[in-house]
Scaffold this motif. Structure first.
Motif, PDB file in Angstrom:
ATOM      1  N   PHE A 171      82.361 -29.482 -58.360  1.00  0.00           N
ATOM      2  CA  PHE A 171      83.163 -28.193 -58.313  1.00  0.00           C
ATOM      3  C   PHE A 171      83.193 -28.352 -56.578  1.00  0.00           C
ATOM      4  CE2 PHE A 171      81.410 -27.095 -62.276  1.00  0.00           C
ATOM      5  CZ  PHE A 171      82.401 -26.187 -62.574  1.00  0.00           C
ATOM      6  N   ASP A 172      84.394 -28.067 -55.797  1.00  0.00           N
ATOM      7  CA  ASP A 172      84.556 -27.714 -54.573  1.00  0.00           C
ATOM      8  C   ASP A 172      84.074 -26.340 -54.224  1.00  0.00           C
ATOM      9  OD1 ASP A 172      86.601 -26.094 -54.919  1.00  0.00           O
ATOM     10  OD2 ASP A 172      88.031 -27.719 -54.706  1.00  0.00           O
ATOM     11  N   ARG A 173      83.812 -26.102 -52.799  1.00  0.00           N
ATOM     12  CA  ARG A 173      83.343 -24.984 -52.432  1.00  0.00           C
ATOM     13  C   ARG A 173      84.063 -23.505 -52.760  1.00  0.00           C
ATOM     14  NH1 ARG A 173      82.185 -25.701 -46.389  1.00  0.00           N
ATOM     15  NH2 ARG A 173      83.454 -27.095 -46.568  1.00  0.00           N
ATOM     16  N   GLU A 174      85.459 -24.034 -52.793  1.00  0.00           N
ATOM     17  CA  GLU A 174      86.469 -22.915 -53.146  1.00  0.00           C
ATOM     18  C   GLU A 174      86.457 -22.570 -54.597  1.00  0.00           C
ATOM     19  OE1 GLU A 174      86.913 -25.778 -51.157  1.00  0.00           O
ATOM     20  OE2 GLU A 174      87.262 -24.654 -49.158  1.00  0.00           O
ATOM     21  N   ARG A 175      86.446 -23.371 -55.344  1.00  0.00           N
ATOM     22  CA  ARG A 175      86.310 -23.172 -56.606  1.00  0.00           C
ATOM     23  C   ARG A 175      84.978 -22.436 -57.009  1.00  0.00           C
ATOM     24  NH1 ARG A 175      87.344 -27.611 -61.577  1.00  0.00           N
ATOM     25  NH2 ARG A 175      87.430 -26.338 -63.310  1.00  0.00           N
ATOM     26  N   ILE A 176      83.913 -22.791 -56.591  1.00  0.00           N
ATOM     27  CA  ILE A 176      82.562 -21.873 -56.911  1.00  0.00           C
ATOM     28  C   ILE A 176      82.735 -20.568 -56.191  1.00  0.00           C
ATOM     29  CG2 ILE A 176      80.110 -22.179 -56.471  1.00  0.00           C
ATOM     30  CD1 ILE A 176      80.079 -25.009 -55.788  1.00  0.00           C
ATOM     31  N   TYR A 177      83.337 -20.592 -55.151  1.00  0.00           N
ATOM     32  CA  TYR A 177      83.515 -19.022 -54.622  1.00  0.00           C
ATOM     33  C   TYR A 177      84.193 -18.532 -55.513  1.00  0.00           C
ATOM     34  CZ  TYR A 177      83.723 -15.280 -51.447  1.00  0.00           C
ATOM     35  OH  TYR A 177      84.106 -14.073 -50.799  1.00  0.00           O
ATOM     36  N   GLY A 187      84.218 -12.925 -48.613  1.00  0.00           N
ATOM     37  CA  GLY A 187      83.674 -13.901 -47.864  1.00  0.00           C
ATOM     38  C   GLY A 187      84.448 -15.225 -47.483  1.00  0.00           C
ATOM     39  N   SER A 188      83.612 -16.353 -47.488  1.00  0.00           N
ATOM     40  CA  SER A 188      84.610 -17.534 -47.361  1.00  0.00           C
ATOM     41  C   SER A 188      83.552 -18.670 -48.033  1.00  0.00           C
ATOM     42  CB  SER A 188      84.559 -17.751 -45.995  1.00  0.00           C
ATOM     43  OG  SER A 188      83.351 -18.331 -45.486  1.00  0.00           O
ATOM     44  N   SER A 189      84.254 -19.713 -48.145  1.00  0.00           N
ATOM     45  CA  SER A 189      83.506 -21.040 -48.881  1.00  0.00           C
ATOM     46  C   SER A 189      82.303 -21.263 -48.214  1.00  0.00           C
ATOM     47  CB  SER A 189      84.420 -22.097 -49.002  1.00  0.00           C
ATOM     48  OG  SER A 189      84.918 -22.831 -47.797  1.00  0.00           O
ATOM     49  N   ASN A 190      82.235 -20.921 -46.829  1.00  0.00           N
ATOM     50  CA  ASN A 190      80.998 -21.174 -45.982  1.00  0.00           C
ATOM     51  C   ASN A 190      79.967 -20.602 -46.613  1.00  0.00           C
ATOM     52  OD1 ASN A 190      82.260 -23.091 -44.308  1.00  0.00           O
ATOM     53  ND2 ASN A 190      82.529 -21.540 -43.029  1.00  0.00           N
ATOM     54  N   THR A 191      79.967 -19.335 -47.246  1.00  0.00           N
ATOM     55  CA  THR A 191      78.867 -18.787 -48.158  1.00  0.00           C
ATOM     56  C   THR A 191      78.552 -19.628 -49.058  1.00  0.00           C
ATOM     57  OG1 THR A 191      80.230 -16.832 -47.747  1.00  0.00           O
ATOM     58  CG2 THR A 191      78.610 -16.433 -49.419  1.00  0.00           C
ATOM     59  N   ILE A 192      79.073 -20.643 -49.569  1.00  0.00           N
ATOM     60  CA  ILE A 192      78.465 -21.308 -50.730  1.00  0.00           C
ATOM     61  C   ILE A 192      77.443 -22.417 -50.288  1.00  0.00           C
ATOM     62  CG2 ILE A 192      79.162 -23.151 -52.451  1.00  0.00           C
ATOM     63  CD1 ILE A 192      80.086 -20.064 -53.169  1.00  0.00           C
ATOM     64  N   GLU A 194      75.484 -21.896 -47.680  1.00  0.00           N
ATOM     65  CA  GLU A 194      74.325 -21.065 -47.288  1.00  0.00           C
ATOM     66  C   GLU A 194      73.511 -20.916 -48.431  1.00  0.00           C
ATOM     67  OE1 GLU A 194      71.336 -19.329 -45.054  1.00  0.00           O
ATOM     68  OE2 GLU A 194      72.868 -20.931 -44.670  1.00  0.00           O
ATOM     69  N   HIS A 195      74.352 -20.474 -49.679  1.00  0.00           N
ATOM     70  CA  HIS A 195      73.472 -20.126 -50.799  1.00  0.00           C
ATOM     71  C   HIS A 195      73.086 -21.518 -51.632  1.00  0.00           C
ATOM     72  CE1 HIS A 195      75.433 -16.142 -50.692  1.00  0.00           C
ATOM     73  NE2 HIS A 195      74.579 -15.870 -51.784  1.00  0.00           N
ATOM     74  N   ILE A 196      73.575 -22.566 -51.471  1.00  0.00           N
ATOM     75  CA  ILE A 196      73.182 -23.494 -52.062  1.00  0.00           C
ATOM     76  C   ILE A 196      71.843 -24.249 -51.084  1.00  0.00           C
ATOM     77  CG2 ILE A 196      73.752 -26.127 -52.362  1.00  0.00           C
ATOM     78  CD1 ILE A 196      76.451 -25.254 -53.578  1.00  0.00           C
ATOM     79  N   ARG A 197      71.952 -24.228 -49.878  1.00  0.00           N
ATOM     80  CA  ARG A 197      70.915 -24.508 -49.145  1.00  0.00           C
ATOM     81  C   ARG A 197      69.704 -23.841 -49.437  1.00  0.00           C
ATOM     82  NH1 ARG A 197      67.940 -22.792 -45.120  1.00  0.00           N
ATOM     83  NH2 ARG A 197      69.049 -20.726 -45.040  1.00  0.00           N
ATOM     84  N   LYS A 198      69.825 -22.490 -49.669  1.00  0.00           N
ATOM     85  CA  LYS A 198      68.610 -21.620 -49.937  1.00  0.00           C
ATOM     86  C   LYS A 198      68.149 -21.866 -51.367  1.00  0.00           C
ATOM     87  CE  LYS A 198      70.012 -17.382 -47.326  1.00  0.00           C
ATOM     88  NZ  LYS A 198      70.512 -16.077 -47.455  1.00  0.00           N
ATOM     89  N   ILE A 199      68.860 -22.240 -52.465  1.00  0.00           N
ATOM     90  CA  ILE A 199      68.708 -22.477 -53.566  1.00  0.00           C
ATOM     91  C   ILE A 199      67.836 -23.982 -53.873  1.00  0.00           C
ATOM     92  CG2 ILE A 199      69.625 -23.380 -56.098  1.00  0.00           C
ATOM     93  CD1 ILE A 199      71.797 -21.649 -55.559  1.00  0.00           C
ATOM     94  N   ARG A 200      68.354 -24.903 -52.967  1.00  0.00           N
ATOM     95  CA  ARG A 200      67.704 -25.927 -52.558  1.00  0.00           C
ATOM     96  C   ARG A 200      66.204 -26.073 -52.439  1.00  0.00           C
ATOM     97  NH1 ARG A 200      72.774 -29.925 -50.667  1.00  0.00           N
ATOM     98  NH2 ARG A 200      73.313 -30.772 -52.534  1.00  0.00           N
ATOM     99  N   ALA A 201      66.241 -25.202 -51.283  1.00  0.00           N
ATOM    100  CA  ALA A 201      64.721 -24.931 -50.579  1.00  0.00           C
ATOM    101  C   ALA A 201      63.722 -24.486 -51.479  1.00  0.00           C
ATOM    102  CB  ALA A 201      64.865 -23.932 -49.444  1.00  0.00           C
ATOM    103  N   LYS A 202      64.334 -23.616 -52.659  1.00  0.00           N
ATOM    104  CA  LYS A 202      63.467 -22.796 -53.540  1.00  0.00           C
ATOM    105  C   LYS A 202      63.074 -23.942 -54.602  1.00  0.00           C
ATOM    106  CE  LYS A 202      65.145 -18.356 -53.007  1.00  0.00           C
ATOM    107  NZ  LYS A 202      65.844 -17.011 -53.646  1.00  0.00           N
ATOM    108  N   PHE A 203      63.885 -24.803 -54.954  1.00  0.00           N
ATOM    109  CA  PHE A 203      63.662 -25.871 -55.885  1.00  0.00           C
ATOM    110  C   PHE A 203      62.676 -27.021 -55.462  1.00  0.00           C
ATOM    111  CE2 PHE A 203      68.134 -25.605 -58.503  1.00  0.00           C
ATOM    112  CZ  PHE A 203      67.652 -24.295 -58.609  1.00  0.00           C
ATOM    113  N   ALA A 204      63.037 -27.032 -54.005  1.00  0.00           N
ATOM    114  CA  ALA A 204      62.070 -28.047 -53.298  1.00  0.00           C
ATOM    115  C   ALA A 204      60.713 -27.919 -53.180  1.00  0.00           C
ATOM    116  CB  ALA A 204      62.928 -28.524 -51.884  1.00  0.00           C
ATOM    117  N   ALA A 205      60.497 -26.577 -53.183  1.00  0.00           N
ATOM    118  CA  ALA A 205      59.089 -26.151 -53.142  1.00  0.00           C
ATOM    119  C   ALA A 205      58.333 -26.334 -54.242  1.00  0.00           C
ATOM    120  CB  ALA A 205      59.089 -24.522 -52.850  1.00  0.00           C
ATOM    121  N   LEU A 206      58.779 -26.724 -55.381  1.00  0.00           N
ATOM    122  CA  LEU A 206      58.063 -26.983 -56.745  1.00  0.00           C
ATOM    123  C   LEU A 206      58.438 -28.561 -57.302  1.00  0.00           C
ATOM    124  CD1 LEU A 206      58.574 -23.717 -58.475  1.00  0.00           C
ATOM    125  CD2 LEU A 206      56.413 -24.634 -57.247  1.00  0.00           C
ATOM    126  N   SER A 207      59.654 -29.118 -56.845  1.00  0.00           N
ATOM    127  CA  SER A 207      59.962 -30.250 -57.434  1.00  0.00           C
ATOM    128  C   SER A 207      60.646 -31.144 -56.297  1.00  0.00           C
ATOM    129  CB  SER A 207      60.798 -30.073 -58.673  1.00  0.00           C
ATOM    130  OG  SER A 207      61.319 -31.299 -59.254  1.00  0.00           O
TER     131      SER A 207
END
Length: 224
Positions: A171-177, A187-192, A194-207
């Protein structure tokens, strides 16, 4: 939420009749009059596709094979004639059913509703999925890694849900948005990003596993 249907037929009259019927029946309807146009409309993530076999630019069988590389929703072929050999070829290409022209609209609507009910039951039965150390409960909208529940915002879970339910798809950013925020989002596709960065950080804390993979120059895909 209204079920989404993609109608693909090169005959404008048939396309118009089907569109009006399904909209009046409470569906969200997308239309395409060629194979190439249909491929572009896949970004709408339809719940079911009605597909004419005989089209000039790309026949329905070829189009069906292309669609199956991206989507797993039911595909119903519309055809003026069908023989056993044709059915076997169609089912091998990824079709789920055949509707013979000319068809009764109410029967067509009943067939569509039956396939959507079957798909809904299947999704309910598979609402719990396992990815390495992760468990996603789509019904409860809950995600855990090694037994620890991860707190995700609504949009974060929507992104995870979209990617994980279509694990083979990029999925490209525009399609996810568009899928998560809708066409009316402000918003804009840049929002994606930032959200994925936060999701990855939460995952990385446990795996240490990278569940969301970046496909450089294209977008993101789920690495389950």
């Amino acid at each position: 939420m209204k079920p989404k249907i993609l109608l693909v037929d090169d005959e404008p009259g048939i396309l118009s009749i089907m569109k009006n019927y399904f909209e009046m029946s409470g569906y969200q309807v997308f239309t395409a009059c060629s194979g190439q146009e249909a491929l572009k409309k896949l970004s709408s993530l339809p719940d079911l596709i009605l597909l004419d076999i005989n089209m000039p630019d790309m026949d329905g069988l070829t189009l069906c094979r292309n669609i199956r590389e991206h989507l797993i929703c039911p595909i119903l072929f519309l055809t003026a004639r069908v023989e056993t050999a044709d059915k076997i070829t169609g089912f091998s290409a990824g079709a789920d059913d055949y509707i013979v022209k000319p068809f009764d609209l109410d029967e067509l609507g009943a067939r569509v509703a039956a396939h959507l009910r079957r798909e809904h039951r299947h999704q309910e039965q598979s609402s719990l999925r396992f990815f390495h150390q992760m468990v996603i409960d789509y019904g409860k909208r809950e995600l855990s890694i090694q037994g620890a529940v991860i707190s995700l915002s609504k949009k974060e879970f929507d992104i995870v849900e979209l990617l994980s339910l279509h694990a083979r798809q990029v999925f490209d950013r525009e399609r996810i948005y568009e899928a998560v925020w809708g066409l009316e989002g402000d918003g804009s596709s840049n929002t994606i990003m930032e959200h994925i960065r936060k999701i990855r950080a939460k995952f990385a804390a446990l795996s240490s596993h990278s569940y969301i993979e970046t496909v450089w120059g294209v977008g993101y895909k789920w690495n389950g």
